[in-house]
Design a protein around this motif. Sequence first.
Motif, PDB file in Angstrom:
ATOM      1  N   ARG A  41      34.077 -16.873  12.772  1.00  0.00           N
ATOM      2  CA  ARG A  41      33.483 -18.216  12.733  1.00  0.00           C
ATOM      3  C   ARG A  41      33.108 -18.681  14.137  1.00  0.00           C
ATOM      4  O   ARG A  41      32.130 -19.417  14.326  1.00  0.00           O
ATOM      5  N   ARG A  42      33.865 -18.284  15.144  1.00  0.00           N
ATOM      6  CA  ARG A  42      33.539 -18.646  16.517  1.00  0.00           C
ATOM      7  C   ARG A  42      32.220 -18.029  16.959  1.00  0.00           C
ATOM      8  O   ARG A  42      31.571 -18.533  17.879  1.00  0.00           O
ATOM      9  N   LEU A  43      31.820 -16.956  16.292  1.00  0.00           N
ATOM     10  CA  LEU A  43      30.527 -16.324  16.585  1.00  0.00           C
ATOM     11  C   LEU A  43      29.417 -16.855  15.675  1.00  0.00           C
ATOM     12  O   LEU A  43      28.287 -16.364  15.730  1.00  0.00           O
ATOM     13  N   GLY A  44      29.740 -17.820  14.829  1.00  0.00           N
ATOM     14  CA  GLY A  44      28.729 -18.427  13.977  1.00  0.00           C
ATOM     15  C   GLY A  44      28.580 -17.815  12.601  1.00  0.00           C
ATOM     16  O   GLY A  44      27.623 -18.123  11.886  1.00  0.00           O
ATOM     17  N   PHE A  45      29.531 -16.958  12.192  1.00  0.00           N
ATOM     18  CA  PHE A  45      29.434 -16.341  10.877  1.00  0.00           C
ATOM     19  C   PHE A  45      29.920 -17.308   9.801  1.00  0.00           C
ATOM     20  O   PHE A  45      30.952 -17.963   9.957  1.00  0.00           O
ATOM     21  N   GLU A  46      29.169 -17.374   8.713  1.00  0.00           N
ATOM     22  CA  GLU A  46      29.508 -18.219   7.566  1.00  0.00           C
ATOM     23  C   GLU A  46      30.179 -17.373   6.493  1.00  0.00           C
ATOM     24  O   GLU A  46      29.736 -16.259   6.203  1.00  0.00           O
ATOM     25  N   TYR A  47      31.246 -17.885   5.903  1.00  0.00           N
ATOM     26  CA  TYR A  47      31.988 -17.120   4.902  1.00  0.00           C
ATOM     27  C   TYR A  47      31.328 -17.244   3.533  1.00  0.00           C
ATOM     28  O   TYR A  47      30.970 -18.334   3.087  1.00  0.00           O
ATOM     29  N   ARG A  48      31.144 -16.109   2.866  1.00  0.00           N
ATOM     30  CA  ARG A  48      30.611 -16.077   1.501  1.00  0.00           C
ATOM     31  C   ARG A  48      31.461 -15.143   0.650  1.00  0.00           C
ATOM     32  O   ARG A  48      32.026 -14.167   1.151  1.00  0.00           O
TER      33      ARG A  48
END
Length: 347
Positions: free
Chosen positions: A124-131
Amino acid sequence: MTQEHDIHEIAAAFDEAVQSATTYAELDSVRSSFLGKRSPVKAMSRRLGSLPEDERIRQAVVLNEISARMQAELDRLLPEAQQRELEARWRSEEIDITLPGTTHRRGAWNPLSQVEQRSLAVLRRLGFEYREGPEVEDPYYNFDALNIPKHHPARDLQDTFWLDGNLVLRSHTTTVQARVLAERPELPIKVASAGRVYRNEAVDATHMAMFHQLEGFWLAPGLTLAHLKGVLAFVVRELYGPEVRIRFKPKYYPYTEPSIGLDISCTRCRGAGCDACHSVGWVTLMGAGMIHPNVLREFGYHRPGVRGLAFGWGTTRMTAQWLELNKVRRLYETQQRHLRYLTRGLM
């Protein structure tokens, strides 16, 4: 024996019953027995009509006086008994609010869940969104859309659990990548996913038919293999610490080209060699690569300059490595005492 004599006998029996009654329920039973619809008093009242007028009037007065006395006595005793029992209940249920509170025993997080959440926090700190995606999957998302042709060994019954209706238990979490790309979102796309996957393989100390994976992918113009290596290095050092050593090696995955693997220096022996790393000093951690052009073409993202990178790892194996477990099956035991003991190693 006259009816008047019977009235006085009933009154004496009432006095005796009242004296022996100590609870509200017992007093209420006395009331029902002596003043209820089927009580002797009501029966005598009905028989008064058969007596001569003078006798009827005299006995009616006596019966009314005794009935009124009984009722008055019960009206006094019943509330007293009710209040007495209520106060006794209050005393038995009294709570000292100055004492420490009592709580239910809290459950324990499974170590796999802790590792999964810790890994997702880094992404998440790298901007990834959880799906998320379904575990019962269409073969298209599990194979075809990911450049796994029908003749590929992974589609064999020995590797995949096939279900009725031509469905499968997903064999990797890359199915989430296929489902997200099928929605045709705008670029850039940065998605992470995690969860259970299934492989029809023999169960041993280091393998199970069900285990957990976590992976991510990034699709945007101008991405290169250097971006992928930078992301992997950042994630690994955030999870294992800045002192961990990493190395890359060539690999093959049908849905990435080129494909690479990432090894880390063994955390148990620090590279000296032990049973955990089979005495080589290195442990395989991740698989990764640039998303295959056929996958991009399948979903309409095969455009000039648009590239994608993908990476993933088994959180089951990672958790077992962190906890220095020799059998991954221990991670799936459900006893709270056992889980609390394991999670202490992740604090």
